[in-house]
Design a protein around this motif. Structure first.
Motif, PDB file in Angstrom:
ATOM      1  N   THR A   1      51.348  44.915  34.855  1.00 42.17           N
ATOM      2  CA  THR A   1      50.373  45.103  35.935  1.00 42.17           C
ATOM      3  C   THR A   1      49.443  46.248  35.560  1.00 42.17           C
ATOM      4  O   THR A   1      49.811  47.149  34.794  1.00 42.17           O
ATOM      5  CB  THR A   1      51.065  45.414  37.272  1.00 42.17           C
ATOM      6  OG1 THR A   1      51.823  46.615  37.153  1.00 42.17           O
ATOM      7  CG2 THR A   1      51.970  44.258  37.691  1.00 42.17           C
ATOM      8  N   LYS A   2      48.224  46.208  36.108  1.00 42.28           N
ATOM      9  CA  LYS A   2      47.221  47.209  35.765  1.00 42.28           C
ATOM     10  C   LYS A   2      46.325  47.439  36.973  1.00 42.28           C
ATOM     11  O   LYS A   2      45.973  46.490  37.681  1.00 42.28           O
ATOM     12  CB  LYS A   2      46.389  46.716  34.577  1.00 42.28           C
ATOM     13  CG  LYS A   2      45.360  47.718  34.041  1.00 42.28           C
ATOM     14  CD  LYS A   2      44.645  47.132  32.845  1.00 42.28           C
ATOM     15  CE  LYS A   2      43.593  48.075  32.281  1.00 42.28           C
ATOM     16  NZ  LYS A   2      44.212  49.280  31.699  1.00 42.28           N
TER      17      LYS A   2
ATOM     18  N   GLN B   1      42.312  47.864  42.413  1.00 46.44           N
ATOM     19  CA  GLN B   1      43.129  46.708  42.767  1.00 46.44           C
ATOM     20  C   GLN B   1      44.241  46.526  41.735  1.00 46.44           C
ATOM     21  O   GLN B   1      44.046  46.795  40.545  1.00 46.44           O
ATOM     22  CB  GLN B   1      42.281  45.430  42.818  1.00 46.44           C
ATOM     23  CG  GLN B   1      41.081  45.514  43.732  1.00 46.44           C
ATOM     24  CD  GLN B   1      41.467  45.709  45.179  1.00 46.44           C
ATOM     25  OE1 GLN B   1      42.338  45.019  45.709  1.00 46.44           O
ATOM     26  NE2 GLN B   1      40.787  46.643  45.849  1.00 46.44           N
ATOM     27  N   VAL B   2      45.401  46.064  42.195  1.00 47.24           N
ATOM     28  CA  VAL B   2      46.503  45.778  41.281  1.00 47.24           C
ATOM     29  C   VAL B   2      46.314  44.384  40.702  1.00 47.24           C
ATOM     30  O   VAL B   2      46.210  43.398  41.449  1.00 47.24           O
ATOM     31  CB  VAL B   2      47.866  45.873  41.996  1.00 47.24           C
ATOM     32  CG1 VAL B   2      48.990  45.494  41.042  1.00 47.24           C
ATOM     33  CG2 VAL B   2      48.081  47.276  42.535  1.00 47.24           C
TER      34      VAL B   2
ATOM     35  N   ALA C   1      45.637  39.209  42.988  1.00 46.35           N
ATOM     36  CA  ALA C   1      46.512  38.373  43.806  1.00 46.35           C
ATOM     37  C   ALA C   1      45.728  37.303  44.552  1.00 46.35           C
ATOM     38  O   ALA C   1      46.257  36.217  44.836  1.00 46.35           O
ATOM     39  CB  ALA C   1      47.283  39.245  44.796  1.00 46.35           C
ATOM     40  N   SER C   2      44.463  37.560  44.890  1.00 47.88           N
ATOM     41  CA  SER C   2      43.628  36.579  45.587  1.00 47.88           C
ATOM     42  C   SER C   2      42.983  35.575  44.643  1.00 47.88           C
ATOM     43  O   SER C   2      42.268  34.675  45.096  1.00 47.88           O
ATOM     44  CB  SER C   2      42.535  37.293  46.390  1.00 47.88           C
ATOM     45  OG  SER C   2      41.805  38.186  45.568  1.00 47.88           O
TER      46      SER C   2
ATOM     47  N   LYS D   1      40.076  40.939  34.518  1.00 43.32           N
ATOM     48  CA  LYS D   1      39.707  41.446  33.191  1.00 43.32           C
ATOM     49  C   LYS D   1      39.950  40.374  32.149  1.00 43.32           C
ATOM     50  O   LYS D   1      40.904  39.617  32.235  1.00 43.32           O
ATOM     51  CB  LYS D   1      40.524  42.700  32.838  1.00 43.32           C
ATOM     52  CG  LYS D   1      40.065  43.389  31.555  1.00 43.32           C
ATOM     53  CD  LYS D   1      40.763  44.729  31.358  1.00 43.32           C
ATOM     54  CE  LYS D   1      40.210  45.470  30.151  1.00 43.32           C
ATOM     55  NZ  LYS D   1      40.809  46.822  30.006  1.00 43.32           N
ATOM     56  N   PHE D   2      39.045  40.321  31.180  1.00 46.35           N
ATOM     57  CA  PHE D   2      39.252  39.515  29.985  1.00 46.35           C
ATOM     58  C   PHE D   2      38.729  40.296  28.796  1.00 46.35           C
ATOM     59  O   PHE D   2      37.625  40.864  28.847  1.00 46.35           O
ATOM     60  CB  PHE D   2      38.524  38.170  30.052  1.00 46.35           C
ATOM     61  CG  PHE D   2      38.595  37.416  28.754  1.00 46.35           C
ATOM     62  CD1 PHE D   2      39.738  36.728  28.395  1.00 46.35           C
ATOM     63  CD2 PHE D   2      37.519  37.417  27.870  1.00 46.35           C
ATOM     64  CE1 PHE D   2      39.819  36.053  27.181  1.00 46.35           C
ATOM     65  CE2 PHE D   2      37.587  36.751  26.656  1.00 46.35           C
ATOM     66  CZ  PHE D   2      38.750  36.057  26.310  1.00 46.35           C
ATOM     67  N   VAL D   3      39.521  40.329  27.742  1.00 50.44           N
ATOM     68  CA  VAL D   3      39.091  40.938  26.488  1.00 50.44           C
ATOM     69  C   VAL D   3      39.332  39.919  25.383  1.00 50.44           C
ATOM     70  O   VAL D   3      40.459  39.465  25.177  1.00 50.44           O
ATOM     71  CB  VAL D   3      39.862  42.236  26.179  1.00 50.44           C
ATOM     72  CG1 VAL D   3      39.394  42.822  24.846  1.00 50.44           C
ATOM     73  CG2 VAL D   3      39.677  43.251  27.295  1.00 50.44           C
TER      74      VAL D   3
END
Length: 223
Positions: free
Chosen positions: A166-167, A172-173, A192-193, A198-200
């Motif tokens: 988790t980050k 936001q988590v 969660a929604s 994030k995308f790398v």
């Protein structure tokens, strides 16, 4: 009763077989039709790996939520920096705005109606035209569906076990997973929604910069 011709026994057997086959064929044609897979059904959430499926299930669920989210987008191949704002509201309403030094483009979905608008020129076309943001190398559904498909593909291409964690992103988590593929490691994170957090990857980096559970109706304007 009409007199039936006297035929040798083998000939009668051939006639009976043909008649039975015809009745069977008629039953197939008029009976219950075979069911085919619905091409419009939602994709299966499972990749076969629990860590990946945790993030994949969130991305697949994004259509069920309402929100306003902001993004920083860095396209690496042609060095383009963009921002994105995605709004999802009740009634199948969605707005995706992508802005950089060259353009400000807004994609609008509103209960079946579709628009792609150049907000600088104040011009719209009645379709979702991803070519308007081709410099970002993204589609308008980058906030969820497009990267759910990428994650599925990378799950099949992975060369080692994924790492899940988790980050905290933009307050936001997010649930994240790192996947090693030939050429490097890719990071996928989702809230969660449902929206991408994030995308790398080798081609682009996307990171959430803001989140609100309230849809911003001003982002549905066409100019």
């Amino acid at each position: 009763m009409a007199h039936l011709p006297d035929l040798p026994s083998p000939a009668w057997r051939r006639i009976v077989c043909i008649a039975v086959a015809g009745l069977a064929l008629a039953g197939c044609l008029t009976g219950e039709r075979p069911e085919f897979e619905d091409e419009t059904s939602e994709p299966a959430a499972s990749s076969g790996n629990a860590e990946i499926d945790n993030v994949l299930g969130l991305l697949d669920s994004v259509d069920r939520s309402e929100f306003t989210v902001g993004y920083d987008i860095e396209t690496k191949f042609n060095t383009v920096s963009s921002t994105g704002i995605v709004v999802q509201a009740a009634g199948e309403r969605r707005s995706i705005t992508v802005q950089n030094d060259e353009r400000t483009v807004r994609f609008i979905e509103n209960a079946g109606d579709e628009l792609t608008c150049d907000l600088i020129r104040g011009e719209c076309e009645t379709s979702l035209n991803d070519a308007r943001i081709s410099d970002t190398q993204l589609s308008h559904s980058f906030y969820g569906p497009a990267f759910a498909n990428r994650l599925r593909a990378d799950a099949d291409r992975r060369i080692s076990d994924p790492a899940a964690y988790t980050k905290n992103i933009a307050g936001q988590v997010a649930q994240c997973v790192d996947i090693a593929v030939a050429g490097g490691t890719k990071t996928y994170c989702a809230l969660a929604s449902g929206p991408l957090a994030k995308f790398v990857g080798a081609d682009v980096t996307i990171e959430l910069t803001s989140y609100s559970p309230e849809p911003d109706d001003t982002k549905f304007e066409t100019s």
